[in-house]
Write a protein that holds these residues in place. Structure first.
Motif, PDB file in Angstrom:
ATOM      1  N   ALA A   1      21.049  94.057  26.699  1.00 12.95           N
ATOM      2  CA  ALA A   1      19.697  94.100  26.127  1.00 12.95           C
ATOM      3  C   ALA A   1      19.619  95.015  24.908  1.00 12.95           C
ATOM      4  CB  ALA A   1      18.703  94.551  27.194  1.00 12.95           C
ATOM      5  N   GLU A   2      20.227  96.208  24.989  1.00  9.90           N
ATOM      6  CA  GLU A   2      20.086  97.179  23.905  1.00  9.90           C
ATOM      7  C   GLU A   2      20.695  96.687  22.591  1.00  9.90           C
ATOM      8  OE1 GLU A   2      21.210  97.802  26.879  1.00  9.90           O
ATOM      9  OE2 GLU A   2      20.038  99.418  27.812  1.00  9.90           O
TER      10      GLU A   2
ATOM     11  N   VAL B   1      14.364  96.235  26.917  1.00  7.43           N
ATOM     12  CA  VAL B   1      13.978  95.635  25.633  1.00  7.43           C
ATOM     13  C   VAL B   1      12.914  96.491  24.940  1.00  7.43           C
ATOM     14  CG1 VAL B   1      12.948  93.616  24.532  1.00  7.43           C
ATOM     15  CG2 VAL B   1      14.589  93.318  26.398  1.00  7.43           C
TER      16      VAL B   1
ATOM     17  N   SER C   1      14.505  99.655  23.669  1.00  4.00           N
ATOM     18  CA  SER C   1      15.322  99.396  22.490  1.00  4.00           C
ATOM     19  C   SER C   1      14.458  99.190  21.248  1.00  4.00           C
ATOM     20  CB  SER C   1      16.199  98.161  22.732  1.00  4.00           C
ATOM     21  OG  SER C   1      17.051  98.367  23.853  1.00  4.00           O
ATOM     22  N   LEU C   2      13.334  98.498  21.416  1.00  2.00           N
ATOM     23  CA  LEU C   2      12.413  98.336  20.284  1.00  2.00           C
ATOM     24  C   LEU C   2      11.841  99.676  19.842  1.00  2.00           C
ATOM     25  CD1 LEU C   2      10.471  95.109  21.339  1.00  2.00           C
ATOM     26  CD2 LEU C   2      12.124  95.325  19.477  1.00  2.00           C
TER      27      LEU C   2
ATOM     28  N   THR D   1      18.811  93.602  21.192  1.00  2.49           N
ATOM     29  CA  THR D   1      17.507  93.899  20.593  1.00  2.49           C
ATOM     30  C   THR D   1      17.661  94.567  19.230  1.00  2.49           C
ATOM     31  OG1 THR D   1      16.626  94.213  22.834  1.00  2.49           O
ATOM     32  CG2 THR D   1      15.308  95.043  21.003  1.00  2.49           C
ATOM     33  N   LEU D   2      18.693  95.407  19.077  1.00  7.00           N
ATOM     34  CA  LEU D   2      18.913  96.099  17.811  1.00  7.00           C
ATOM     35  C   LEU D   2      19.635  95.234  16.781  1.00  7.00           C
ATOM     36  CD1 LEU D   2      20.031  99.647  19.028  1.00  7.00           C
ATOM     37  CD2 LEU D   2      17.784  98.967  18.182  1.00  7.00           C
ATOM     38  N   LYS D   3      20.167  94.105  17.177  1.00  6.66           N
ATOM     39  CA  LYS D   3      20.954  93.269  16.281  1.00  6.66           C
ATOM     40  C   LYS D   3      20.180  92.841  15.026  1.00  6.66           C
ATOM     41  CE  LYS D   3      23.618  88.944  16.234  1.00  6.66           C
ATOM     42  NZ  LYS D   3      22.791  88.304  15.195  1.00  6.66           N
TER      43      LYS D   3
END
Length: 315
Positions: free
Chosen positions: A249-250, A138, A141-142, A253-255
């Motif tokens: 997770a990736e 997470v 990804s952020l 998180t980007l959604k």
């Protein structure tokens, strides 16, 4: 010395043997308890839920208006025929074709460079390569999401200095590569450590004999090192394959940063939507079981295909 009577010696021997036989199970007991409690039991409960459904009586109001009944395979049929399921499978297949070869190729290359005698690298280099794996998915990804946004990314200013307009990687077909890049960045270090550990276990006599025969470093790497570490490569491939089928997770998180990533972008995201957005835990459980069976089938099938050659197994 006078031997002890058989009656006295036999119970003691049996007790000692019983303790020795039970010692391994006492060491395994904590791991087995945790495995059953947090892995086997949830899988069994998910399989149970996948065969159930809610029956609504009347208007659905009151204490006995909603009852759980047997559903058979209807949840599986509904899950597999969902119009969002197959696109998510195709998408994850394309994602795996990008991530797995790239990540393992980079891991193997870095491990060979670290193991090469002429390459001067130390603990800092190994730590720097492995460090992204220690970053939670997470958080990573952020971090990459911040770097992907054109308005706030420092890469945008650097690229514009050369007169090039950077693409928005969170739109269109670019988003698949954006998510894949995060996985490659985070997973290469772990696979590199596994392969590098296997390389360090190879006897140096093999390399010395090869050099005496006139072999170059490239020939030693291709003909000696890579064939010997093939079991480690297969193991990392299986781990990467399982992680690919379960990616969550990736893209999740980007959604919020991209309109291209839907709530069913991957199969596990579909499970999350069904369970926590639509409150349909029975369909979500069926999809989870399908993913688990597919993961087991692909992993076991691949190991069966290459196991005899890589691990010297016999039928």
């Amino acid at each position: 010395m006078t031997a002890l009577p058989t009656e006295t010696r036999t119970p003691r021997t049996a007790t000692r043997r019983g303790r020795r036989a039970g010692a391994p199970y006492s060491f395994l007991a904590p791991a087995l308890i945790l495995f059953v409690a947090f892995f086997a039991a949830p899988i069994g409960y998910a399989a149970y839920l996948s065969l159930r459904r809610v029956k609504v009586s009347g208007l659905g109001l009151g204490a006995g208006a909603r009852t759980e009944v047997w559903a058979g395979m209807s949840n599986y049929a509904r899950s597999l025929t969902d119009p969002d399921f197959l696109p998510s499978v195709y998408r994850i297949g394309a994602y795996g074709l990008i991530v797995v070869p790239t990540m393992l190729g980079l891991a193997l290359l870095m491990a060979l460079l670290l193991d090469a005698g002429r390459t001067r690298v130390g603990t800092f280099s190994r730590t720097a390569i492995f460090l992204p794996y220690a970053v939670p998915a997470v958080v990573g990804s952020l971090l990459w999401g911040f770097l992907y946004l054109p308005r706030v990314s420092p890469f945008t200013d650097v690229v514009q200095l050369f007169g090039v307009e950077p693409p928005d990687v969170l739109t269109g077909s670019w988003v698949l590569w954006a998510v894949a890049n995060i996985a490659v960045w985070g997973g290469t270090g772990f696979n590199m450590i596994v392969i590098y550990t296997a390389l360090r276990a190879i006897p140096t006599d093999l390399f010395e004999a090869a050099r005496l025969d006139g072999a170059t470093d490239k020939q030693i790497a291709w003909r000696i090192k890579i064939p010997i570490v093939l079991p480690s490569l297969i193991m990392t491939f299986v781990f990467s394959l399982i992680a690919t089928l379960q990616v969550f997770a990736e893209p999740m998180t980007l959604k919020p940063l991209s309109n291209t990533i839907s709530s069913t972008w991957t199969p596990l995201m579909k499970v999350y939507r069904d369970a926590f957005v639509r409150n349909d835990i029975y369909s979500a459980a069926a999809t989870s079981v399908v993913i688990a069976v597919a993961t087991f089938a692909v992993s076991f099938g691949f190991l069966k295909l290459v196991g005899n050659r890589a691990f010297n197994q016999e039928d």
